[in-house]
Design a protein around this motif. Structure first.
Motif, PDB file in Angstrom:
ATOM      1  N   ALA A   2       0.832  -1.188   0.000  1.00  0.00           N
ATOM      2  CA  ALA A   2       0.000   0.000   0.000  1.00  0.00           C
ATOM      3  C   ALA A   2       0.871   1.244   0.000  1.00  0.00           C
ATOM      4  N   GLY A   3       0.491   2.225  -0.788  1.00  0.00           N
ATOM      5  CA  GLY A   3       1.230   3.473  -0.852  1.00  0.00           C
ATOM      6  C   GLY A   3       2.287   3.515  -1.928  1.00  0.00           C
ATOM      7  N   GLU A   4       2.673   2.376  -2.490  1.00  0.00           N
ATOM      8  CA  GLU A   4       3.660   2.368  -3.560  1.00  0.00           C
ATOM      9  C   GLU A   4       3.013   2.844  -4.856  1.00  0.00           C
ATOM     10  N   PRO A   5       3.790   3.549  -5.713  1.00  0.00           N
ATOM     11  CA  PRO A   5       3.219   4.055  -6.961  1.00  0.00           C
ATOM     12  C   PRO A   5       2.818   2.936  -7.898  1.00  0.00           C
ATOM     13  N   VAL A   6       1.748   3.164  -8.646  1.00  0.00           N
ATOM     14  CA  VAL A   6       1.299   2.189  -9.636  1.00  0.00           C
ATOM     15  C   VAL A   6       2.190   2.310 -10.863  1.00  0.00           C
ATOM     16  N   PRO A   7       2.796   1.228 -11.318  1.00  0.00           N
ATOM     17  CA  PRO A   7       3.697   1.339 -12.468  1.00  0.00           C
ATOM     18  C   PRO A   7       2.941   1.617 -13.754  1.00  0.00           C
ATOM     19  N   VAL A   8       3.650   2.213 -14.715  1.00  0.00           N
ATOM     20  CA  VAL A   8       3.079   2.383 -16.046  1.00  0.00           C
ATOM     21  C   VAL A   8       2.913   1.000 -16.676  1.00  0.00           C
ATOM     22  N   PRO A   9       1.741   0.665 -17.181  1.00  0.00           N
ATOM     23  CA  PRO A   9       1.548  -0.658 -17.774  1.00  0.00           C
ATOM     24  C   PRO A   9       2.471  -0.880 -18.968  1.00  0.00           C
ATOM     25  N   ALA A  10       2.943  -2.118 -19.113  1.00  0.00           N
ATOM     26  CA  ALA A  10       3.724  -2.453 -20.300  1.00  0.00           C
ATOM     27  C   ALA A  10       2.882  -2.229 -21.547  1.00  0.00           C
ATOM     28  N   TRP A  11       3.527  -1.840 -22.643  1.00  0.00           N
ATOM     29  CA  TRP A  11       2.781  -1.478 -23.852  1.00  0.00           C
ATOM     30  C   TRP A  11       1.859  -2.602 -24.298  1.00  0.00           C
ATOM     31  N   GLN A  12       2.349  -3.839 -24.220  1.00  0.00           N
ATOM     32  CA  GLN A  12       1.552  -4.965 -24.720  1.00  0.00           C
ATOM     33  C   GLN A  12       0.341  -5.275 -23.847  1.00  0.00           C
ATOM     34  N   THR A  13       0.289  -4.691 -22.645  1.00  0.00           N
ATOM     35  CA  THR A  13      -0.858  -4.927 -21.772  1.00  0.00           C
ATOM     36  C   THR A  13      -1.894  -3.811 -21.853  1.00  0.00           C
TER      37      THR A  13
END
Length: 355
Positions: A2-13
């Motif tokens: 909890a509290g960690e940043p949400v990563p940018v989704p990989a392009w293929q996803t």
């Protein structure tokens, strides 16, 4: 965790819609870069800068423009090495605060700031204040350009697509998130004293929260029109049944589809600060309003409370600060008649000057 940043989704996803959104933002950035050799650094919103820098480099490669990618962990180059590695067309792209603090050529040609919650919300303060580009990454699958320096690209190239993208993703949940604000809208309209039987327009009406109150103000013989730039917002207004109180129009507040002096009252909630040129927006609102007509500028939070919510401090030169607003309204054809900015709302009213 909890509290960690949400990563940018990989392009293929990415979904097809998300991929188109990313492509549009990257195309805007690539087109805005200076011609010839240029240096670009992407900062803010860790760990996103590396992903955005990589995708910008890929976009440049796709259009045939050479780029050199410097990662956040690459050795800091001296100026001789930096220049030796560049061609007359190379765009050098770096990421992270380490590179931002050490531009080998003396300064970066373009600084991109990624705005992410909570710390990255400071678009008018902290590290985002003096950046050339600000990208909203509250949803890492849905980037939106929120600022792009005029020297890089005129507003006309990106304003409509980015404004629509910003509000489109929020339209479905707008009322569930801000539904408790409805009484404040009603109170603001009531205090405006719009004439019964008159023509009232809500510019930037969103999901139409002011439309029932405007209908009550002008009565059954009056006319109410709600205009918004974002189709999804107007669709939400229809779902809430607010199209029964007003005619809904898709349109741009900068170029309103009304003749001169056609309306008696203009209601604008949260509009002015979203316009590329607030004073030009006020002039356009004045154009469509008859002499003596009313302007109502409203937000259901005061300026200080709203700034605190977004993690920034107030700027005395902001468009809605009292002195700048008084000056800009006069120049645009209005006389500011009231200004109220407590914590629970912002409400300023003005009267259209004689022509």
């Amino acid at each position: 965790m909890a509290g960690e940043p949400v990563p940018v989704p990989a392009w293929q996803t990415l979904t097809g819609e998300q991929a188109r959104r990313w492509t549009e933002v990257l195309d805007h950035l690539a087109a805005a870069l200076p011609s010839g050799a240029a240096t670009v650094v992407v900062d803010g919103g860790s760990p996103h800068p590396g992903v955005v820098a990589d995708r910008l480099a890929d976009t440049l490669t796709a259009v045939g423009r050479p780029s050199a990618r410097l990662t956040d962990t690459a050795p800091l180059a001296d100026e001789d090495t930096w220049r030796a590695d560049r061609t007359p067309q190379t765009v050098v792209i770096a990421d992270g605060p380490r590179w931002r603090a050490h531009p080998p050529t003396g300064k970066w040609d373009v600084v991109v700031w990624l705005r992410t919650p909570p710390a990255g919300a400071r678009t008018h303060g902290g590290h985002g204040r003096d950046c050339d580009v600000v990208i909203d990454l509250h949803d890492p699958g849905w980037p939106v350009i929120r600022h792009l320096a005029d020297r890089l690209a005129p507003w006309e190239r990106w304003y409509v697509s980015e404004s629509r993208a910003f509000f489109a993703i929020r339209a479905a949940t707008w009322d569930s998130k801000f539904g408790e604000d409805l009484p404040a809208y009603t109170a603001a309209v009531t205090e405006a004293h719009l004439p019964a039987g008159g023509v009232a327009v809500d510019i930037g009406c969103g999901t139409g929260r002011a439309l029932p109150a405007l209908r009550h103000a002008v009565g059954p013989t009056g006319t109410v029109i709600g205009l918004d730039l974002t189709p999804q917002m107007l669709a939400a207004a229809q779902r809430h049944g607010r199209d029964t109180a007003a005619t809904l129009l898709l349109g741009d507040a900068r170029r309103l589809p009304f003749r001169d002096a056609a309306v008696d009252g203009v209601f604008a909630a949260g509009l002015i600060t979203h316009l590329p040129d607030p004073e030009a927006g006020l002039r356009e609102l004045a154009r469509i309003t008859r002499p003596g007509g009313r302007l109502v500028l409203f937000h259901p939070s005061g300026r200080a409370a709203l700034a605190a919510r977004h993690g920034r401090t107030l700027d005395p030169d902001e468009p809605l600060a009292e002195t700048p607003l008084r000056r800009s309204t006069i120049r645009a054809g209005w006389d500011l008649t009231s200004y109220d900015d407590p914590a629970h709302r912002f409400l300023a009213t003005a009267t259209r000057q004689p022509r």
